[in-house]
Design a protein around this motif. Sequence first.
Motif, PDB file in Angstrom:
ATOM      1  N   THR A 238       0.822  -1.215   0.000  1.00  0.00           N
ATOM      2  CA  THR A 238       0.000   0.000   0.000  1.00  0.00           C
ATOM      3  C   THR A 238       0.855   1.265   0.000  1.00  0.00           C
ATOM      4  O   THR A 238       0.828   2.071   0.927  1.00  0.00           O
ATOM      5  CB  THR A 238      -0.953   0.015   1.207  1.00  0.00           C
ATOM      6  N   ASP A 239       1.608   1.422  -1.065  1.00  0.00           N
ATOM      7  CA  ASP A 239       2.502   2.568  -1.194  1.00  0.00           C
ATOM      8  C   ASP A 239       2.442   3.062  -2.646  1.00  0.00           C
ATOM      9  O   ASP A 239       2.743   2.284  -3.560  1.00  0.00           O
ATOM     10  CB  ASP A 239       3.923   2.162  -0.828  1.00  0.00           C
ATOM     11  N   PRO A 240       1.990   4.295  -2.828  1.00  0.00           N
ATOM     12  CA  PRO A 240       1.549   5.289  -1.844  1.00  0.00           C
ATOM     13  C   PRO A 240       0.151   4.977  -1.306  1.00  0.00           C
ATOM     14  O   PRO A 240      -0.724   4.556  -2.065  1.00  0.00           O
ATOM     15  CB  PRO A 240       1.564   6.608  -2.615  1.00  0.00           C
ATOM     16  N   LEU A 241      -0.038   5.201  -0.027  1.00  0.00           N
ATOM     17  CA  LEU A 241      -1.258   4.800   0.655  1.00  0.00           C
ATOM     18  C   LEU A 241      -2.506   5.427   0.034  1.00  0.00           C
ATOM     19  O   LEU A 241      -3.546   4.780  -0.070  1.00  0.00           O
ATOM     20  CB  LEU A 241      -1.169   5.160   2.139  1.00  0.00           C
ATOM     21  N   LYS A 242      -2.407   6.679  -0.365  1.00  0.00           N
ATOM     22  CA  LYS A 242      -3.579   7.393  -0.868  1.00  0.00           C
ATOM     23  C   LYS A 242      -3.747   7.268  -2.378  1.00  0.00           C
ATOM     24  O   LYS A 242      -4.599   7.943  -2.968  1.00  0.00           O
ATOM     25  CB  LYS A 242      -3.507   8.863  -0.459  1.00  0.00           C
ATOM     26  N   GLU A 243      -2.956   6.395  -3.008  1.00  0.00           N
ATOM     27  CA  GLU A 243      -3.095   6.147  -4.446  1.00  0.00           C
ATOM     28  C   GLU A 243      -3.222   4.641  -4.675  1.00  0.00           C
ATOM     29  O   GLU A 243      -2.307   3.986  -5.173  1.00  0.00           O
ATOM     30  CB  GLU A 243      -1.906   6.716  -5.204  1.00  0.00           C
ATOM     31  N   PRO A 244      -4.363   4.060  -4.283  1.00  0.00           N
ATOM     32  CA  PRO A 244      -4.515   2.598  -4.311  1.00  0.00           C
ATOM     33  C   PRO A 244      -4.373   1.971  -5.694  1.00  0.00           C
ATOM     34  O   PRO A 244      -4.012   0.792  -5.793  1.00  0.00           O
ATOM     35  CB  PRO A 244      -5.931   2.385  -3.741  1.00  0.00           C
ATOM     36  N   ASP A 245      -4.634   2.717  -6.751  1.00  0.00           N
ATOM     37  CA  ASP A 245      -4.510   2.138  -8.086  1.00  0.00           C
ATOM     38  C   ASP A 245      -3.052   1.919  -8.490  1.00  0.00           C
ATOM     39  O   ASP A 245      -2.780   1.301  -9.531  1.00  0.00           O
ATOM     40  CB  ASP A 245      -5.202   3.027  -9.122  1.00  0.00           C
ATOM     41  N   ARG A 246      -2.129   2.382  -7.660  1.00  0.00           N
ATOM     42  CA  ARG A 246      -0.701   2.157  -7.910  1.00  0.00           C
ATOM     43  C   ARG A 246      -0.126   1.059  -7.007  1.00  0.00           C
ATOM     44  O   ARG A 246       1.069   0.762  -7.086  1.00  0.00           O
ATOM     45  CB  ARG A 246       0.083   3.456  -7.701  1.00  0.00           C
TER      46      ARG A 246
END
Length: 222
Positions: free
Chosen positions: A112-120
């Motif tokens: 989960t990295d980046p946490l706020k960009e789940p599509d990555r």
Amino acid sequence: MTDLNTLTRLCPAPRQAVHIAWEQVESALGVALPADYKQLAEYYGPGAFCDYIHIYHHGPTEYVNLTGPMPERIRACLRKDFDHGTYPIPHDPARLFTIGGTDNGEYLFWITDPLKEPDRWRIAVNEARGPQWYTFDGTLVEFLTSVLSGQTKVPQFPRDLLAAGPSFTPSRPVLWKTEPVPDQPPVDTAAIRAWAMANGYSVPSRGRIPSDVRAAWEGAIS
């Protein structure tokens, strides 16, 4: 990002897509989820790919529920191994979210990295009883498509995973139980298979373990 259509052409979904109230799920988790996972869950529902790879879903039991106790329990075990140096873990356990498991005891994780960009978010797979990790540089749907098409060979997975071709088997409906779940890890199915073969029982290399074999194993260790 691989379109879900690529996966469904390779491995047809067993039902009509079902809408899920993702706002409630994400609120319970405290984090947004990847768009490809939401589509996957709505199209396929709970079940297993090749009778081996189980993707966590919003149901049907606490052991495979995305919002159930298992992701946090597994993370706690990883944190313990990480802190004690039991096994080398290539990713910070705080950044690993369990998204599925296998019949042999491996787990699939979102990194989960980046946490706020789940599509990555990328995918990682650990070894059931060892230090090996595998990292896939892509989304969950891309991972499943690549594995089920034979393009990606995960070292921890059986060599004959695709012997019968790619498939998806839906889970049978199970009533949700609200009573507390004992704080213990899932059963090590590989250990049961090894014990069964050593004691003259016939067991499949993957998939469901026959109830009589399971009962015999539980009697032997009790």
